[in-house]
Motif scaffolding. Sequence first.
Motif, PDB file in Angstrom:
ATOM      1  N   SER A 268       0.858  -1.178   0.000  1.00  0.00           N
ATOM      2  CA  SER A 268       0.000   0.000   0.000  1.00  0.00           C
ATOM      3  C   SER A 268       0.895   1.229   0.000  1.00  0.00           C
ATOM      4  O   SER A 268       1.983   1.215   0.574  1.00  0.00           O
ATOM      5  N   ASP A 284       3.163  -1.950   6.241  1.00  0.00           N
ATOM      6  CA  ASP A 284       1.821  -1.624   5.735  1.00  0.00           C
ATOM      7  C   ASP A 284       0.819  -2.033   6.815  1.00  0.00           C
ATOM      8  O   ASP A 284       0.651  -3.230   7.085  1.00  0.00           O
ATOM      9  N   SER A 286      -2.254  -2.308   6.905  1.00  0.00           N
ATOM     10  CA  SER A 286      -3.435  -3.052   6.466  1.00  0.00           C
ATOM     11  C   SER A 286      -3.129  -4.496   6.096  1.00  0.00           C
ATOM     12  O   SER A 286      -4.038  -5.329   5.993  1.00  0.00           O
ATOM     13  N   THR A 287      -1.828  -4.831   5.903  1.00  0.00           N
ATOM     14  CA  THR A 287      -1.476  -6.210   5.513  1.00  0.00           C
ATOM     15  C   THR A 287      -0.300  -6.783   6.307  1.00  0.00           C
ATOM     16  O   THR A 287       0.004  -7.970   6.146  1.00  0.00           O
ATOM     17  N   LYS A 326      -4.933 -13.470   6.473  1.00  0.00           N
ATOM     18  CA  LYS A 326      -5.322 -12.584   5.381  1.00  0.00           C
ATOM     19  C   LYS A 326      -4.549 -12.997   4.143  1.00  0.00           C
ATOM     20  O   LYS A 326      -3.330 -13.174   4.177  1.00  0.00           O
ATOM     21  N   GLU A 343      -8.487  -5.497  13.133  1.00  0.00           N
ATOM     22  CA  GLU A 343      -9.444  -4.479  12.680  1.00  0.00           C
ATOM     23  C   GLU A 343     -10.065  -3.861  13.920  1.00  0.00           C
ATOM     24  O   GLU A 343     -10.501  -4.572  14.833  1.00  0.00           O
ATOM     25  N   CYS A 360     -10.536   1.122  11.276  1.00  0.00           N
ATOM     26  CA  CYS A 360      -9.182   1.084  10.700  1.00  0.00           C
ATOM     27  C   CYS A 360      -8.570  -0.298  10.869  1.00  0.00           C
ATOM     28  O   CYS A 360      -8.981  -1.080  11.737  1.00  0.00           O
ATOM     29  N   CYS A 361      -7.585  -0.583  10.033  1.00  0.00           N
ATOM     30  CA  CYS A 361      -6.742  -1.773  10.201  1.00  0.00           C
ATOM     31  C   CYS A 361      -5.451  -1.323  10.883  1.00  0.00           C
ATOM     32  O   CYS A 361      -4.930  -0.239  10.604  1.00  0.00           O
ATOM     33  N   THR A 362      -4.942  -2.162  11.768  1.00  0.00           N
ATOM     34  CA  THR A 362      -3.733  -1.777  12.501  1.00  0.00           C
ATOM     35  C   THR A 362      -2.779  -2.958  12.642  1.00  0.00           C
ATOM     36  O   THR A 362      -3.194  -4.121  12.630  1.00  0.00           O
ATOM     37  N   ASN A 396      -8.671   4.074  -1.099  1.00  0.00           N
ATOM     38  CA  ASN A 396      -7.471   3.364  -0.650  1.00  0.00           C
ATOM     39  C   ASN A 396      -6.755   4.081   0.497  1.00  0.00           C
ATOM     40  O   ASN A 396      -5.745   3.588   0.999  1.00  0.00           O
ATOM     41  N   PRO A 398      -6.782   5.150   4.287  1.00  0.00           N
ATOM     42  CA  PRO A 398      -7.496   4.810   5.534  1.00  0.00           C
ATOM     43  C   PRO A 398      -7.953   6.076   6.275  1.00  0.00           C
ATOM     44  O   PRO A 398      -7.368   7.144   6.105  1.00  0.00           O
TER      45      PRO A 398
END
Length: 501
Positions: A268, A284, A286-287, A326, A343, A360-362, A396, A398
Amino acid sequence: GCPVAVRGERNPGGLCCQCGVPIPPNPANMCVGCLRAQVDITEGIPKQGTLHFCKQCERYLQPPGTWIQCTLESRELLALCLKKIKASLSKVRLIDAGFIWTEPHSKRLKLKLTVQKEVINGAVLQQVFVVEFIVQSQMCEDCHRIEAKDFWKAVVQVRQKTLHKKTFYYLEQLILKHRLHQNTLRIKEIHDGLDFYYSSKQHAQKMVDFLQCTVPSRSKSSQRLISHDIHSNVYNYKSTFSVEIVPICKDNVVCLSPKLAQSLGNMSQICVCIRVTSTIHLIDPSTLQIAEIDGNTYWRHPFNSLFHPKQLEEFIIMDINRVQDKKKGAGAGARSNKHTLAEAWVQKTSELNTDRQYFCCTHLGHILNPGDLVLGFDLANCNLNDEFANKMNPHNIPDVVLIKKSYDRTKRQRRRNWKLKELERDREGMDTDDERQYQDFLEDLEEDEAIRKNVNIYRNIPVESDTDDDGPPRISLAEMLEDLHISQDATGGEGANMMTE
């Protein structure tokens, strides 16, 4: 008188030709006393000499212009004294040389020399005598320049175009650990960096090489002609080395260029800097995908921090769910195994009287629980002034990027049982913002073991101690002790001071 020995094997024995005393056989047919009265083999050898000593740097002058470090009664000092009378010793054979003890503050050095020489009819005479050297004080050229305040030959200007000094605090500890500050004449702190002054260009170049190995940076050099002697063709230059460190610090949120993000395994574009060592470490959120960017890559594809550390806002975790598996995207790179993807629903502590929540993703799922306070950046309600972020698809980007868990700083400072050493430098003045940034750096050391490995940590007595297992991360006693240098001197040398400081 000086002892004299005569050796020879010519006459079968008899009387001395001068005084008639019975003597063993020798080629001169003389007794030792008469031979000594007629011949002095030490004639022409000076019995006094002068040594020049610089009190500032404790070095001796070795003509014509070299200054060397010698301890009293050392081999080096003996060689230096013998060179002073080397020309006059060429007519005799030197058998032995050594020091006679003198008071260290007497400014006198005494040499006991044993020499041999062939005299009348091939007889070999051996004689012992003393040469006294007077130590005179003379300031060397290097110390003279220091006293004249015109002493530096080279300067290394280290700069980082950022408002936070975390990288500089880390760099300071690396310099202390590797003792690269020992050759500096002066260290001056200015608002966006440090200046290191050196008496030689070689020492400055060594510092530049060290910086390029330890932090992502680029450098350039220049030199200015100070003086020129046309007769001896000697040029006197002052050299300047400029080192620019990448303007990215730990806990910065950055936006990568699409091309760079793709080359790093389709990451990202919005990433968090989790560490700056010899490379920039990105994750990243989110991943959990991680990447390292060295200095050369950064200068080819530069990017900036989206926020200033003062723009960090406090959020409270309303709900959090850890994401176990994931799926990786096509061409995805390595993922961090030290973080846990989660999440979360969060709410600003300044908006608790409203119903406004953010999803948010963390990457902090391993340390966050509902009700915890966490610091992060609000991307949903801000204007991003960044060329790459402005071209991104808004879907894209956040709403919130969480950076680190929030702890009670006052309590954390009181229970801290360790400390760091600092470089002695000329400061422009340390304000409250500098103190806050330094506390941020100390907290980063407690939270990040990878940075801690490169830093010397010294034991200290905390203001208050407790056994709160749910508190912030702490540095173990073993990590503090392994960097201590315990002196063998029972009276307490440098190592002993470190233990009790």
